[in-house]
Design an enzyme around this catalytic site. Structure first.
Site, PDB file in Angstrom:
ATOM      1  N   SER A  77     -38.109  -2.901   8.017  1.00  0.00           N
ATOM      2  CA  SER A  77     -39.405  -2.613   8.649  1.00  0.00           C
ATOM      3  C   SER A  77     -40.627  -2.641   7.753  1.00  0.00           C
ATOM      4  CB  SER A  77     -39.346  -1.270   9.350  1.00  0.00           C
ATOM      5  OG  SER A  77     -38.672  -1.417  10.573  1.00  0.00           O
ATOM      6  N   SER A  79     -40.622  -2.366  12.077  1.00  0.00           N
ATOM      7  CA  SER A  79     -41.326  -1.422  12.905  1.00  0.00           C
ATOM      8  C   SER A  79     -42.700  -1.018  12.358  1.00  0.00           C
ATOM      9  CB  SER A  79     -40.477  -0.149  13.052  1.00  0.00           C
ATOM     10  OG  SER A  79     -40.331   0.501  11.801  1.00  0.00           O
ATOM     11  N   LYS A 124     -48.557   5.031   8.021  1.00  0.00           N
ATOM     12  CA  LYS A 124     -47.724   4.775   9.200  1.00  0.00           C
ATOM     13  C   LYS A 124     -47.548   6.106   9.930  1.00  0.00           C
ATOM     14  CE  LYS A 124     -43.182   2.818  10.518  1.00  0.00           C
ATOM     15  NZ  LYS A 124     -41.940   2.167  10.057  1.00  0.00           N
TER      16      LYS A 124
HETATM   17  N1  GLN Z   1     -35.011  -3.685  13.039  1.00  0.00           N
HETATM   18  C1  GLN Z   1     -34.220  -2.618  12.532  1.00  0.00           C
HETATM   19  C2  GLN Z   1     -33.938  -1.596  13.607  1.00  0.00           C
HETATM   20  O1  GLN Z   1     -34.466  -1.723  14.684  1.00  0.00           O
HETATM   21  C3  GLN Z   1     -34.865  -1.972  11.338  1.00  0.00           C
HETATM   22  C4  GLN Z   1     -35.983  -1.050  11.667  1.00  0.00           C
HETATM   23  C5  GLN Z   1     -36.521  -0.347  10.455  1.00  0.00           C
HETATM   24  O2  GLN Z   1     -36.387  -0.818   9.321  1.00  0.00           O
HETATM   25  N2  GLN Z   1     -37.112   0.806  10.683  1.00  0.00           N
HETATM   26  O3  GLN Z   1     -33.182  -0.689  13.420  1.00  0.00           O
END
Ligand code: GLN
Length: 483
Positions: A175, A151, A76
């Site tokens: 995410s 994400s 990532k």
């Molecule tokens: N959807 C959550 C956010 O936008 C979690 C994102 C994540 O786990 N990086 O904060």
């Protein structure tokens, strides 16, 4: 070769059926063909990848190969890797070539794994749909109209489309699990502190945790073996003896106590997801598990608590992007303050700016007690809910998201709608627990649905055991999209 798992590729390499250079070439060619439609990658560097594959082959020829030497993988784009651009999905870091390696990268390199590229992601890991990337939305390989989940959408889409056997990812509020669920692959978010955050661009430091996305639970175990481990450079890294996360995979599930939280199977859960979960639970009962009704009464408070704590931490973490030390700097400015303002206005996208504003507000004098402190108290209540639940059961099962993947553009105009996507994943991060997503079925229109497994602290081996046994008795994880 295309659909081979990490385990299978490792065996093929060990028996010299294939070389690492051949494998890397195969995946790079496939990425070259399919990435233009999926947009799962931010950076590719064929020469660097092939050079690493050559080194891996030489290691093997010298008799110095480990179990993962020569296996291709994807990072990532949140993990700093020396010589690679590490953008974190942001214009702010579009010009940033990392001068050093994240701990996770060091560990994967030490295992001899070969980096194919860096995957696309929501900007600074903020998002549930991967529509917030500076590099454009990632497409779901099962349906190009659908979001892949965020994400870590690039990592999940790449594994689903068989552009790599395995990828690293991070999970601050879901995410790893959400994109794994929406793309029909397996993802594991470990207990907070198991995987070092050193060199992993910080979003919300008390919640961020790295982990693997792969086709199978077995592959996640092998990959976690490489990623995990104590690192003195991360003050929250846990000093524990090394574990073999694959040690319990083959254990039968007889007598396993599965807790089903009432709050997770209530209004708001899509009926197709509910049906898939029901079938999965029956399957696990056939394998010998017992079902126990449990309650996690503070579940609905996880959204307001998380969306105070995560932006608060983000607002401080992101203050380092000021145009002075590295990253984007506005081309023209009057003075220092003007330089800061223009740089940050240009470098950050709108969701990141929203989080910085909310975070600065909830931490400000006069509001701190009302918002931030209150949210921290809720966080404790949520952790307590899990602590009492785990006195009754060994693992908790539930949905990952309220529905299967929605269409690109469907929720992007309404941040609150987007935040509601996280109702089943946030509590795990707030409590610091491990969570997994395992492919468990599809909607009528062919979009994948994942099953979430939540474990007590350090129960990764047990969760992987449950997931592996489920995968021995089902074939959802073997399905691949037609591309
Ligand atoms: N959807 C959550 C956010 O936008 C979690 C994102 C994540 O786990 N990086 O904060």
């Amino acid at each position: 070769m295309t659909s081979a798992t990490l385990k299978q590729l490792a065996q093929q390499l060990a028996s010299k059926q294939v070389s690492s250079v051949e494998l890397a070439t195969h995946y790079l060619d496939r990425i070259e063909t399919l990435n233009p439609i999926l947009n799962a990658f931010i950076s590719l560097d064929r020469d660097r990848t092939l050079a690493a594959a050559l080194v891996a082959d030489a290691r093997r020829a010298a008799g110095e190969a480990g179990p993962l030497t020569g296996v291709p993988m994807v990072h990532k784009d949140i993990f700093c890797q020396q010589g690679w651009k590490t953008s974190c999905g942001s214009k702010m870091l579009d010009n940033f070539i990392s001068p050093y390696d994240a701990h996770v990268v060091t560990q994967c390199d030490a295992a001899g794994m070969v980096t194919l590229g860096h995957s696309n992601m929501d900007e600074f890991a903020m998002g549930s749909s991967n529509e917030n990337s500076f590099y454009g939305a990632v497409k779901n390989p099962w349906d190009l109209k659908a979001i892949p989940g965020g994400s870590s959408g690039g990592s999940a889409a790449a594994v689903a489309a068989r552009l790599t056997p395995v990828a690293t990812a991070t999970d601050t509020g879901g995410s790893i699990r959400q994109p794994a669920s929406h793309c029909g692959v397996t993802g594991l978010k470990p207990t907070y502190g198991v995987v070092s955050r050193y060199g992993m661009v910080a979003f919300a430091s008390s919640l961020d945790q790295g982990g693997p996305i792969a086709q199978t639970a077995e592959d996640c175990a092998l990959m976690l073996n490489a990623m995990a481990g104590f690192d003195a450079r991360d003050s929250t890294s846990l000093e524990r003896p090394p574990e073999d996360y694959s040690r319990s995979l083959e254990q039968p599930l007889t007598g396993l106590r599965i807790g089903l939280p009432r709050e997770y199977f209530a209004a708001g859960l899509d009926s197709e997801v509910a049906k898939v979960l029901d079938d999965a639970i029956k399957q696990l009962q056939k394998l010998g598990a017992n079902i126990i009704d449990i309650s996690l009464p503070n579940t609905e408070l996880s959204i307001p608590a998380y969306y105070v704590i995560a932006p608060a931490e983000a607002s401080t973490n992101l203050s380092r992007f000021d145009g002075v030390r590295y990253g984007h700097r506005a081309a023209e400015y009057k003075d220092l303050v003007d330089m800061y303002e223009k740089t940050r206005a240009e470098g950050f996208g709108s969701e990141v700016k929203r989080r910085i504003l909310v975070g600065s507000y909830v931490l400000s004098h006069g509001y701190y007690d009302a918002y931030y402190l209150k949210a921290q108290k809720i966080r404790r209540l949520i952790a307590n809910d899990f602590a009492s639940a785990f006195q009754q059961c060994d693992v908790i099962l539930g949905p990952v998201a309220p529905s299967a993947a929605f269409n690109i553009g469907e929720k992007s105009a309404d941040p609150v709608q987007m935040y509601l996507e996280d109702i089943y994943t946030l509590s795990v991060n707030l409590a610091g627990l491990p969570g997994m997503s395992v492919p468990a079925g599809f909607t009528a229109n062919g979009r994948p649905i994942g099953l979430q497994i939540i474990g007590d602290y350090f129960s990764e081996a047990k969760m992987l055991n449950v997931a592996h046994q489920f995968q021995q008795a089902s074939d959802w994880h073997t399905r691949a999209p037609v591309l």
